[in-house]
Scaffold this active site. Sequence first.
Site, PDB file in Angstrom:
ATOM      1  N   GLY A  14     -44.303  18.051  11.953  1.00 55.75           N
ATOM      2  CA  GLY A  14     -44.799  19.435  12.145  1.00 55.75           C
ATOM      3  C   GLY A  14     -45.915  19.476  11.423  1.00 55.75           C
ATOM      4  N   MET A  92     -40.937  17.959  21.568  1.00 56.83           N
ATOM      5  CA  MET A  92     -41.036  16.961  22.683  1.00 56.83           C
ATOM      6  C   MET A  92     -39.647  17.136  23.589  1.00 56.83           C
ATOM      7  SD  MET A  92     -43.349  15.286  21.728  1.00 56.83           S
ATOM      8  CE  MET A  92     -43.078  13.565  22.674  1.00 56.83           C
ATOM      9  N   ASN A 109     -49.800  25.471  23.813  1.00 57.56           N
ATOM     10  CA  ASN A 109     -49.652  23.904  23.367  1.00 57.56           C
ATOM     11  C   ASN A 109     -50.639  23.461  23.105  1.00 57.56           C
ATOM     12  OD1 ASN A 109     -47.812  21.652  23.362  1.00 57.56           O
ATOM     13  ND2 ASN A 109     -48.768  20.731  25.132  1.00 57.56           N
ATOM     14  N   HIS A 111     -52.339  19.501  22.994  1.00 57.39           N
ATOM     15  CA  HIS A 111     -52.005  18.179  23.613  1.00 57.39           C
ATOM     16  C   HIS A 111     -52.959  17.192  23.333  1.00 57.39           C
ATOM     17  CE1 HIS A 111     -50.756  15.347  26.702  1.00 57.39           C
ATOM     18  NE2 HIS A 111     -51.710  15.308  27.303  1.00 57.39           N
ATOM     19  N   SER A 138     -56.593  19.166  23.439  1.00 54.69           N
ATOM     20  CA  SER A 138     -56.718  20.399  24.124  1.00 54.69           C
ATOM     21  C   SER A 138     -55.606  21.411  23.760  1.00 54.69           C
ATOM     22  CB  SER A 138     -56.838  20.101  25.541  1.00 54.69           C
ATOM     23  OG  SER A 138     -57.486  18.998  26.027  1.00 54.69           O
ATOM     24  N   THR A 143     -47.407  26.319  31.349  1.00 50.16           N
ATOM     25  CA  THR A 143     -46.937  26.794  32.711  1.00 50.16           C
ATOM     26  C   THR A 143     -45.674  25.678  32.888  1.00 50.16           C
ATOM     27  OG1 THR A 143     -48.557  25.410  33.693  1.00 50.16           O
ATOM     28  CG2 THR A 143     -49.121  27.595  33.427  1.00 50.16           C
ATOM     29  N   GLU A 145     -45.746  23.601  35.075  1.00 48.20           N
ATOM     30  CA  GLU A 145     -46.067  22.244  35.217  1.00 48.20           C
ATOM     31  C   GLU A 145     -46.548  21.533  34.223  1.00 48.20           C
ATOM     32  OE1 GLU A 145     -45.918  20.426  37.998  1.00 48.20           O
ATOM     33  OE2 GLU A 145     -44.837  22.230  39.111  1.00 48.20           O
ATOM     34  N   LEU A 146     -46.068  20.363  33.800  1.00 47.92           N
ATOM     35  CA  LEU A 146     -46.317  19.688  32.553  1.00 47.92           C
ATOM     36  C   LEU A 146     -47.734  19.589  32.214  1.00 47.92           C
ATOM     37  CD1 LEU A 146     -45.106  17.970  29.975  1.00 47.92           C
ATOM     38  CD2 LEU A 146     -45.182  15.892  31.451  1.00 47.92           C
ATOM     39  N   ASP A 147     -48.350  20.081  31.119  1.00 43.72           N
ATOM     40  CA  ASP A 147     -49.582  20.027  30.535  1.00 43.72           C
ATOM     41  C   ASP A 147     -50.781  20.561  31.582  1.00 43.72           C
ATOM     42  OD1 ASP A 147     -48.736  18.786  28.258  1.00 43.72           O
ATOM     43  OD2 ASP A 147     -48.772  16.760  28.996  1.00 43.72           O
ATOM     44  N   GLU A 176     -57.137  18.256  16.025  1.00 45.45           N
ATOM     45  CA  GLU A 176     -55.800  19.238  16.331  1.00 45.45           C
ATOM     46  C   GLU A 176     -55.893  20.173  15.348  1.00 45.45           C
ATOM     47  OE1 GLU A 176     -52.264  17.056  17.476  1.00 45.45           O
ATOM     48  OE2 GLU A 176     -53.242  15.462  18.494  1.00 45.45           O
TER      49      GLU A 176
END
Length: 312
Positions: A14, A92, A109, A111, A138, A143, A145-147, A176
């Site tokens: 985390g 994950m 999210n 990434h 990023s 959504t 759809e993944l990433d 990040e």
Amino acid sequence: MQKARIAVLISGRGSNMAALLYAAKAADCPFEIVLVAADSPDAAGLRLAEGEGIPALGFPKPTGKDKSQFFEALDLQIRKSGADYIALAGFMRILPSSFVGGWEGRMLNIHPSLLPKYKGLDTHKRALEAGDSHAGCSVHIVTAELDDGPVLGQTPVAILPGDTEDALAARILIAEHQLYSRVLAEYVQRDSQPEAILAQVRERAMALPRAEETLSHGMPCFGIEKGKKFAYFTKDHHGDGITALIVKTTGEEEQAMLIEEDPDLYYRPAYFGPSGWIGIRLDGGATDWDHVRDRLETSWRLIAPRKLADVF
């Protein structure tokens, strides 16, 4: 300042959650962490959150047919926390479309790649193998759809000669931690920015018959075509620090009555006040846009030609 409430989902240590948690300690941060949840009771990040006084929940790892029940239980706990948004921070798990749909536009999210490059796993390895000059991270809206959701912000990180996956990953992780809190803060404030507030006012003002938008004294204003003005939008006018809508009333008596009834919402605007105009503050959060629409219509009727007002 009313802060946006964030639930953070993690799977392990985390570190991005911790970056958000400590950013939220700043008095001027527009968000607060109200829940940290993990897909394992053993996730190390849960102990950190608990130590900082944040409610933390660890769910047993879901398997097979238990996955739907897992996400139902997770969703229930997030909603019980009062969260306005979800921040995925190294969570994950592939999210089912039903879960994503329930938080549409309210789940972000982070990434570890410069999307749309390298969706999914092994992002650092793929960037190195491709001979890229830069990798990075990023933040995007989640959504189904993944990433694949709209990217809100990115930070490029140079790939150095002789870089390994671990070395590159360590630098990207620093990026990040810097990026996520900044982008999340910007996102939760998007509807309270003057430009977004003006767009809401414009939508309602321009829906009135023969309305037009112009500029007057540096302020966007709305009037009837070739006629009088019925509303002004003010942002820090003469340094007053206020974002507001200025509309007509029937006179100083109504103006005084409205201010007395709700002094946090209404005020007597400089220069306009002696003529019976009133300011409606739009910077206090949770604006009642139906009320704004009604005041705009009332103001429009006060200046509209009778023939036009009679047919509206």
